[in-house]
Design a protein around this motif. Structure first.
Motif, PDB file in Angstrom:
ATOM      1  N   LEU A 163     -11.915  10.348 -14.037  1.00  0.00           N
ATOM      2  CA  LEU A 163     -11.347   9.129 -14.116  1.00  0.00           C
ATOM      3  C   LEU A 163     -11.212   8.896 -12.638  1.00  0.00           C
ATOM      4  O   LEU A 163     -10.851   9.453 -11.682  1.00  0.00           O
ATOM      5  N   THR A 164     -11.611   7.318 -12.149  1.00  0.00           N
ATOM      6  CA  THR A 164     -11.715   7.075 -10.776  1.00  0.00           C
ATOM      7  C   THR A 164     -11.111   5.708 -10.771  1.00  0.00           C
ATOM      8  O   THR A 164     -11.672   4.893 -11.408  1.00  0.00           O
ATOM      9  N   VAL A 165     -10.051   5.639  -9.869  1.00  0.00           N
ATOM     10  CA  VAL A 165      -9.218   4.372  -9.858  1.00  0.00           C
ATOM     11  C   VAL A 165      -8.975   4.115  -8.129  1.00  0.00           C
ATOM     12  O   VAL A 165      -8.858   4.729  -7.354  1.00  0.00           O
ATOM     13  N   ILE A 166      -9.358   2.671  -7.912  1.00  0.00           N
ATOM     14  CA  ILE A 166      -8.894   2.233  -6.596  1.00  0.00           C
ATOM     15  C   ILE A 166      -7.672   1.316  -6.714  1.00  0.00           C
ATOM     16  O   ILE A 166      -7.801   0.480  -7.757  1.00  0.00           O
ATOM     17  N   HIS A 167      -6.688   1.483  -5.763  1.00  0.00           N
ATOM     18  CA  HIS A 167      -5.560   0.607  -5.994  1.00  0.00           C
ATOM     19  C   HIS A 167      -4.937   0.751  -4.703  1.00  0.00           C
ATOM     20  O   HIS A 167      -5.397   1.195  -3.707  1.00  0.00           O
ATOM     21  N   ARG A 168      -3.934  -0.088  -4.548  1.00  0.00           N
ATOM     22  CA  ARG A 168      -2.964  -0.187  -3.229  1.00  0.00           C
ATOM     23  C   ARG A 168      -2.510   1.194  -2.902  1.00  0.00           C
ATOM     24  O   ARG A 168      -1.912   1.955  -3.766  1.00  0.00           O
ATOM     25  N   ALA A 169      -2.480   1.608  -1.547  1.00  0.00           N
ATOM     26  CA  ALA A 169      -1.938   2.706  -1.206  1.00  0.00           C
ATOM     27  C   ALA A 169      -0.536   3.007  -1.494  1.00  0.00           C
ATOM     28  O   ALA A 169      -0.122   4.240  -1.776  1.00  0.00           O
ATOM     29  N   ASP A 170       0.334   2.198  -1.522  1.00  0.00           N
ATOM     30  CA  ASP A 170       1.769   2.280  -1.952  1.00  0.00           C
ATOM     31  C   ASP A 170       1.974   2.522  -3.504  1.00  0.00           C
ATOM     32  O   ASP A 170       3.117   2.632  -3.665  1.00  0.00           O
TER      33      ASP A 170
END
Length: 247
Positions: A163-170
């Motif tokens: 599973l690969t997700v990009i999101h806000r660092a916070d």
């Protein structure tokens, strides 16, 4: 009654290899989509699902980068879905990619895929944004919360799948907490605007059922204050000349 036609632009991505029709206003694919596609490491013959495929930028780039992979995109917005289907046809990719109507609020078929990708909406609360353009709302506001997106991805992949997700660092702590219900072997790549600025994004890769220790990878730096728009590494990724590798 006259139907309202949403204006679209026809852009070229991945070094001009792909044509992308997308809304002239509202949510438009950018760096996040390019990074997510570059982070997909599915192997030959594997099946990939993308939750919330929008106009199809990630799907297009994944199949262009990995010719032996098959990908299915799920999208609930009918206008975005229509554009995704048009883009697959326009680029001659309908035999290896498919865009389907669907909603992450509805359970995915269990374990059908080898890998899952997503760039979930960044906010759970409409009050967190100051008057977003109506066309951007679905891309920016997760009506059912981040947990529903992660649950959908976890259900969609087989044991041992990624599973690969990009999101806000916070939101990193939230991502890890949600994924750890059924996944592990985390690898985290921070994405920084400049070398002297904190990460604004994180790309998280997990393995369903994985047990390996967490790995924090070197950050990707997007911009160089020396004058070029992007660093050489970021530019190579945007042009499809480099991937974002995992260990």
């Amino acid at each position: 009654m006259n139907e309202t036609v949403t204006p679209v632009t026809e852009d070229h991505i991945l070094g001009g290899r792909l044509t992308l029709r997308q809304p002239a206003k509202g949510y438009r694919a950018g760096m996040d989509a390019a990074l997510l596609a570059a982070a997909c490491d599915a192997g030959p013959g594997e099946r990939v699902i993308e939750a919330g495929c929008g106009a199809g930028a990630v799907m297009l780039a994944v199949v262009a980068r990995r010719p032996e992979v098959r990908i299915v995109g799920i999208e609930r917005d009918p206008d975005a879905l229509a554009l995704a289907q048009q883009n697959l046809t326009l680029n001659g990719l309908t035999e290896r990619a498919e865009a389907q109507a669907g909603d992450v609020a509805e359970p995915a078929a269990r374990g059908d895929f080898d890998a899952a990708l997503s760039n979930p909406p960044f906010f759970d609360d409409a009050a967190a944004l100051r008057g977003p353009h109506p066309a951007k709302r679905g891309a920016y506001i997760a009506d059912d919360g981040l947990a529903v997106w992660i649950h959908y991805l976890l259900r969609a992949v087989r044991d041992g799948g990624t599973l690969t997700v990009i999101h806000r660092a916070d939101r990193l702590a939230d991502l890890l907490a949600l994924l750890s219900a059924k996944a592990g072997s985390f690898q985290i790549r921070p994405v920084q605007p400049h070398t002297d600025e904190p990460a604004g994004r994180v790309i998280v890769r997990a393995v369903r059922g994985g047990k390996a220790p967490l790995r924090l990878l070197p950050a990707l730096i997007l911009h160089d204050r020396g004058g070029a728009k992007h660093t050489a590494e970021a530019e190579a990724i945007l042009r499809g000349e480099a991937d974002l590798p995992w260990l």
